[in-house]
Design a protein around this motif. Sequence first.
Motif, PDB file in Angstrom:
ATOM      1  N   ALA A 133     -18.098  56.913  -4.937  1.00 32.49           N
ATOM      2  CA  ALA A 133     -18.397  58.112  -4.157  1.00 32.49           C
ATOM      3  C   ALA A 133     -17.911  59.339  -4.920  1.00 32.49           C
ATOM      4  O   ALA A 133     -16.999  59.240  -5.744  1.00 32.49           O
ATOM      5  CB  ALA A 133     -17.704  58.037  -2.800  1.00 32.49           C
ATOM      6  N   HIS A 134     -18.532  60.485  -4.631  1.00 32.88           N
ATOM      7  CA  HIS A 134     -18.095  61.738  -5.258  1.00 32.88           C
ATOM      8  C   HIS A 134     -18.745  62.933  -4.567  1.00 32.88           C
ATOM      9  O   HIS A 134     -19.638  62.776  -3.741  1.00 32.88           O
ATOM     10  CB  HIS A 134     -18.429  61.748  -6.763  1.00 32.88           C
ATOM     11  CG  HIS A 134     -19.886  61.819  -7.093  1.00 32.88           C
ATOM     12  ND1 HIS A 134     -20.370  62.512  -8.168  1.00 32.88           N
ATOM     13  CD2 HIS A 134     -20.979  61.268  -6.501  1.00 32.88           C
ATOM     14  CE1 HIS A 134     -21.689  62.387  -8.228  1.00 32.88           C
ATOM     15  NE2 HIS A 134     -22.075  61.634  -7.232  1.00 32.88           N
ATOM     16  N   ARG A 135     -18.239  64.098  -4.923  1.00 38.65           N
ATOM     17  CA  ARG A 135     -18.899  65.367  -4.626  1.00 38.65           C
ATOM     18  C   ARG A 135     -19.478  65.808  -5.961  1.00 38.65           C
ATOM     19  O   ARG A 135     -18.737  66.235  -6.838  1.00 38.65           O
ATOM     20  CB  ARG A 135     -17.917  66.409  -4.131  1.00 38.65           C
ATOM     21  CG  ARG A 135     -17.515  66.221  -2.687  1.00 38.65           C
ATOM     22  CD  ARG A 135     -16.789  67.420  -2.169  1.00 38.65           C
ATOM     23  NE  ARG A 135     -17.741  68.534  -2.143  1.00 38.65           N
ATOM     24  CZ  ARG A 135     -17.596  69.610  -1.404  1.00 38.65           C
ATOM     25  NH1 ARG A 135     -16.555  69.743  -0.654  1.00 38.65           N
ATOM     26  NH2 ARG A 135     -18.487  70.571  -1.434  1.00 38.65           N
ATOM     27  N   PRO A 136     -20.771  65.672  -6.166  1.00 45.83           N
ATOM     28  CA  PRO A 136     -21.357  66.019  -7.462  1.00 45.83           C
ATOM     29  C   PRO A 136     -21.110  67.488  -7.764  1.00 45.83           C
ATOM     30  O   PRO A 136     -21.386  68.347  -6.933  1.00 45.83           O
ATOM     31  CB  PRO A 136     -22.844  65.719  -7.271  1.00 45.83           C
ATOM     32  CG  PRO A 136     -23.066  65.779  -5.791  1.00 45.83           C
ATOM     33  CD  PRO A 136     -21.779  65.334  -5.169  1.00 45.83           C
ATOM     34  N   THR A 137     -20.558  67.745  -8.951  1.00 47.13           N
ATOM     35  CA  THR A 137     -20.124  69.093  -9.283  1.00 47.13           C
ATOM     36  C   THR A 137     -20.634  69.521 -10.648  1.00 47.13           C
ATOM     37  O   THR A 137     -20.400  68.839 -11.647  1.00 47.13           O
ATOM     38  CB  THR A 137     -18.583  69.168  -9.274  1.00 47.13           C
ATOM     39  OG1 THR A 137     -18.125  68.747  -7.973  1.00 47.13           O
ATOM     40  CG2 THR A 137     -18.093  70.563  -9.565  1.00 47.13           C
ATOM     41  N   VAL A 138     -21.319  70.650 -10.668  1.00 49.76           N
ATOM     42  CA  VAL A 138     -21.707  71.271 -11.932  1.00 49.76           C
ATOM     43  C   VAL A 138     -20.776  72.453 -12.147  1.00 49.76           C
ATOM     44  O   VAL A 138     -20.578  73.276 -11.253  1.00 49.76           O
ATOM     45  CB  VAL A 138     -23.181  71.712 -11.941  1.00 49.76           C
ATOM     46  CG1 VAL A 138     -23.489  72.594 -13.149  1.00 49.76           C
ATOM     47  CG2 VAL A 138     -24.090  70.487 -11.934  1.00 49.76           C
ATOM     48  N   ALA A 139     -20.184  72.503 -13.344  1.00 48.16           N
ATOM     49  CA  ALA A 139     -19.257  73.577 -13.704  1.00 48.16           C
ATOM     50  C   ALA A 139     -19.688  74.193 -15.032  1.00 48.16           C
ATOM     51  O   ALA A 139     -20.421  73.577 -15.803  1.00 48.16           O
ATOM     52  CB  ALA A 139     -17.836  73.021 -13.818  1.00 48.16           C
ATOM     53  N   HIS A 140     -19.209  75.386 -15.277  1.00 46.33           N
ATOM     54  CA  HIS A 140     -19.448  76.102 -16.541  1.00 46.33           C
ATOM     55  C   HIS A 140     -20.909  76.461 -16.755  1.00 46.33           C
ATOM     56  O   HIS A 140     -21.388  76.486 -17.881  1.00 46.33           O
ATOM     57  CB  HIS A 140     -18.912  75.318 -17.743  1.00 46.33           C
ATOM     58  CG  HIS A 140     -17.522  74.812 -17.552  1.00 46.33           C
ATOM     59  ND1 HIS A 140     -16.430  75.653 -17.431  1.00 46.33           N
ATOM     60  CD2 HIS A 140     -17.050  73.555 -17.410  1.00 46.33           C
ATOM     61  CE1 HIS A 140     -15.348  74.933 -17.246  1.00 46.33           C
ATOM     62  NE2 HIS A 140     -15.693  73.657 -17.223  1.00 46.33           N
ATOM     63  N   GLY A 141     -21.641  76.702 -15.663  1.00 47.40           N
ATOM     64  CA  GLY A 141     -23.029  77.113 -15.805  1.00 47.40           C
ATOM     65  C   GLY A 141     -23.973  76.298 -14.952  1.00 47.40           C
ATOM     66  O   GLY A 141     -23.611  75.776 -13.903  1.00 47.40           O
ATOM     67  N   GLN A 142     -25.203  76.167 -15.447  1.00 47.80           N
ATOM     68  CA  GLN A 142     -26.282  75.532 -14.700  1.00 47.80           C
ATOM     69  C   GLN A 142     -26.760  74.281 -15.426  1.00 47.80           C
ATOM     70  O   GLN A 142     -26.837  74.253 -16.658  1.00 47.80           O
ATOM     71  CB  GLN A 142     -27.440  76.520 -14.564  1.00 47.80           C
ATOM     72  CG  GLN A 142     -28.594  76.044 -13.729  1.00 47.80           C
ATOM     73  CD  GLN A 142     -29.682  77.106 -13.579  1.00 47.80           C
ATOM     74  OE1 GLN A 142     -29.624  78.173 -14.190  1.00 47.80           O
ATOM     75  NE2 GLN A 142     -30.674  76.802 -12.768  1.00 47.80           N
ATOM     76  N   ALA A 143     -27.116  73.264 -14.640  1.00 49.40           N
ATOM     77  CA  ALA A 143     -27.633  72.026 -15.221  1.00 49.40           C
ATOM     78  C   ALA A 143     -28.640  71.388 -14.275  1.00 49.40           C
ATOM     79  O   ALA A 143     -28.554  71.530 -13.059  1.00 49.40           O
ATOM     80  CB  ALA A 143     -26.501  71.040 -15.492  1.00 49.40           C
ATOM     81  N   LEU A 144     -29.576  70.692 -14.887  1.00 54.29           N
ATOM     82  CA  LEU A 144     -30.450  69.786 -14.153  1.00 54.29           C
ATOM     83  C   LEU A 144     -29.853  68.403 -14.289  1.00 54.29           C
ATOM     84  O   LEU A 144     -29.329  68.057 -15.354  1.00 54.29           O
ATOM     85  CB  LEU A 144     -31.861  69.791 -14.745  1.00 54.29           C
ATOM     86  CG  LEU A 144     -32.622  71.100 -14.712  1.00 54.29           C
ATOM     87  CD1 LEU A 144     -33.966  70.950 -15.431  1.00 54.29           C
ATOM     88  CD2 LEU A 144     -32.825  71.577 -13.281  1.00 54.29           C
ATOM     89  N   VAL A 145     -29.930  67.628 -13.235  1.00 48.96           N
ATOM     90  CA  VAL A 145     -29.453  66.254 -13.281  1.00 48.96           C
ATOM     91  C   VAL A 145     -30.552  65.378 -12.689  1.00 48.96           C
ATOM     92  O   VAL A 145     -30.967  65.580 -11.547  1.00 48.96           O
ATOM     93  CB  VAL A 145     -28.136  66.059 -12.504  1.00 48.96           C
ATOM     94  CG1 VAL A 145     -27.663  64.612 -12.597  1.00 48.96           C
ATOM     95  CG2 VAL A 145     -27.060  67.020 -13.007  1.00 48.96           C
ATOM     96  N   LEU A 146     -31.028  64.433 -13.493  1.00 48.74           N
ATOM     97  CA  LEU A 146     -31.973  63.428 -13.035  1.00 48.74           C
ATOM     98  C   LEU A 146     -31.145  62.214 -12.673  1.00 48.74           C
ATOM     99  O   LEU A 146     -30.315  61.788 -13.474  1.00 48.74           O
ATOM    100  CB  LEU A 146     -32.974  63.094 -14.140  1.00 48.74           C
ATOM    101  CG  LEU A 146     -34.033  62.039 -13.810  1.00 48.74           C
ATOM    102  CD1 LEU A 146     -35.316  62.371 -14.563  1.00 48.74           C
ATOM    103  CD2 LEU A 146     -33.568  60.644 -14.173  1.00 48.74           C
TER     104      LEU A 146
END
Length: 163
Positions: A133-146
């Motif tokens: 389990a997690h809280r999906p986190t994008v840091a240091h800018g923007q990202a796409l995640v497939l």
Amino acid sequence: MSPQEFQRLLQGVTAGVTAQLDGRPLDASLADWLNATWPVGSATYDELADACRVGVTEGWLCNREHGGIRYGRVIKPTPDTHGFSVDVVDMQDIAGPHHVHPHGEIDLIMPLTDGATFDGHPAGWCAYGPGSAHRPTVAHGQALVLYLLPQGAIEFTRDASVA
């Protein structure tokens, strides 16, 4: 590129990827294997990243939004994808809702901003085992995640404050 062309391309590429994932355990070694097999800069990585960027730019990919996160399920789990669903999210400096991966989760991280990370991982692949389990986190800018979900399974928790 139309959504139908994108789906055909994605099904073709992901069917090749998921065929090799079929039956492999989702554990820590899987991310290492994925990054060695289809590393950043490989034809498969570039094809997936380019297609995702085009779809987002054209406005039909990640066309849903909630809480600052754009998202969308692209492919439902089918025999052609060996039971994996395919979703894409567009996140920028944000933590998403806490959720559990009943059967695991495989992520392809495609930064749109140099240095952007997903759960601390740079461009490339990461994998979470069954029950993680997690809280999906994008840091240091923007990202796409497939992300690939075995059987399309994901369970969002009621308490979004759970870390």
